[in-house]
Motif scaffolding. Sequence first.
Motif, mmCIF file in Angstrom:
data_model
loop_
_atom_site.group_PDB
_atom_site.id
_atom_site.type_symbol
_atom_site.label_atom_id
_atom_site.label_comp_id
_atom_site.label_asym_id
_atom_site.label_seq_id
_atom_site.Cartn_x
_atom_site.Cartn_y
_atom_site.Cartn_z
ATOM 1 N N ARG A 227 0.801 -1.222 0.000
ATOM 2 C CA ARG A 227 0.000 0.000 0.000
ATOM 3 C C ARG A 227 0.834 1.273 0.000
ATOM 4 N N ASP A 228 2.143 1.145 0.117
ATOM 5 C CA ASP A 228 3.039 2.299 0.243
ATOM 6 C C ASP A 228 3.604 2.702 -1.127
ATOM 7 N N PRO A 229 3.213 3.875 -1.677
ATOM 8 C CA PRO A 229 3.743 4.306 -2.980
ATOM 9 C C PRO A 229 5.260 4.453 -2.988
ATOM 10 N N VAL A 230 5.814 4.846 -1.837
ATOM 11 C CA VAL A 230 7.274 4.999 -1.745
ATOM 12 C C VAL A 230 7.970 3.655 -1.943
ATOM 13 N N ALA A 231 7.404 2.591 -1.374
ATOM 14 C CA ALA A 231 7.992 1.258 -1.530
ATOM 15 C C ALA A 231 8.042 0.859 -3.003
ATOM 16 N N ALA A 236 11.033 0.396 -8.290
ATOM 17 C CA ALA A 236 11.300 0.858 -9.657
ATOM 18 C C ALA A 236 12.735 1.357 -9.798
ATOM 19 N N VAL A 237 13.198 2.127 -8.818
ATOM 20 C CA VAL A 237 14.571 2.653 -8.845
ATOM 21 C C VAL A 237 15.573 1.505 -8.875
ATOM 22 N N LEU A 238 15.398 0.545 -7.969
ATOM 23 C CA LEU A 238 16.347 -0.572 -7.890
ATOM 24 C C LEU A 238 16.279 -1.447 -9.138
ATOM 25 N N SER A 239 15.075 -1.695 -9.637
ATOM 26 C CA SER A 239 14.914 -2.569 -10.807
ATOM 27 C C SER A 239 15.577 -1.985 -12.042
#
Length: 427
Positions: A227-231, A236-239
């Motif tokens: 539920r956390d958009p930051v997560a 996305a950043v790591l991928s």
Amino acid sequence: METQQQTLTTEKARPTLKSVPKYNYYILLSIVFGGFLIFGLSENIKGPAIPIIQNELRLSQSQIGILLALNSLGYLIACSFTSLLSSKIGIKWTGIIAFLSMALAGFVIYLSTNYGFLSTSFFFLYIGNGMLEIGLGIMAARIFTKNTGFMMNLSHFFYGLSSTVAPTIAASLMGWDIFGANLGWRGMYLLVLLLSLLPIIPSLIGKFPHDTHDDDVETASYQSLIRDPVAWLIVAVLSFGVVSEMAVGSWLVQFLVNAYSWNIHDASKMLSMFFLFFMLARLFLGAVTDKIGYTLSIIIASAFSGVCSLAAILTGEKGAILFAISGVGIALIYPTVMAILAKRYPKGTGTAITFTVTLMGIASVIGNLLIGFIIDLVSKLFTSASGVENEVLGLQAGYGFIASLAILCSLCSIILYMNLKNKNELI
């Protein structure tokens, strides 16, 4: 009341990093640094071995592809349960089991006589690898409570160090003669993976800290992370960053050989230079991430990597060194994201790491499939009148996609930065 008192007593008895002697800290450092050294070796000795395995067992390219896919599957399965295992039996025993399973995989690989046996052996090895990576991430998050960005990058420096020398070590060991017989790829795997037993000694001696956090900090759970958009932004950043990083190791040599007619030796040296820049960046620039902030560091680093790769393609052969220099930027992404997870989710860091790395692994499989598809598609689209496919243009398009992934990593980091800044939660 008695049960509550026992719980409080147990909590006080649990060791934290500050409650154990300082020498214990160095024992824990030896486990983390040594673990990353072994992780890098076990991951990157397969390069010189695969052509020999393929020739000896008479495997097709598709069978090699399935073998490598099983590696990824074993890794993803391990990522899915390691955090839960560590919460049940402790990170100490989780790490010991990971090291033992890798050493045992060495014996199983040594006994492999056919494709099915070998595939099972590699699958088993990569379950151990996945457990080790998640385990080391949890250990590091608990140990490195200060200067987290620098220490995370320093830990991953050891992965880069062993990755740089792994292919050379593997090739050398396979040529050894022992008792009149050639060691070969089976003996090489056995010797290298037996090194996994060494960190077990300090693991048995060391006292591992438990999670340290404020009581009012919410525990990270899979439900809360979903539920956390930051997560999801962190995923996305790591991928995007890791797919770009791993794709260089898979495609750079092929690009230089086919696009610029370099020989294998010279192309491999350029890849080694990439890992050299990669390794040095983690050693010397980790402290910078603590100074300017983790999210801002990723924005700059990933953009630098993407621009270097695009410039290398556009300038042609004379700009090939830029492929290697791109390693400076891409090197900082994974350990700095681990630092973000440790700081943002201090309670339930293992769950956050597992959630992020598992989804990253799925994205990595998809990303590498897309790179191959783009190369084939563009090559066929620009087939000459004589029916010859334009493989060079296809490789340029594929490598351009790799560079664009680093740019996308930077763009996602900007969105993450703005999101965290608006919430006054900038890391």
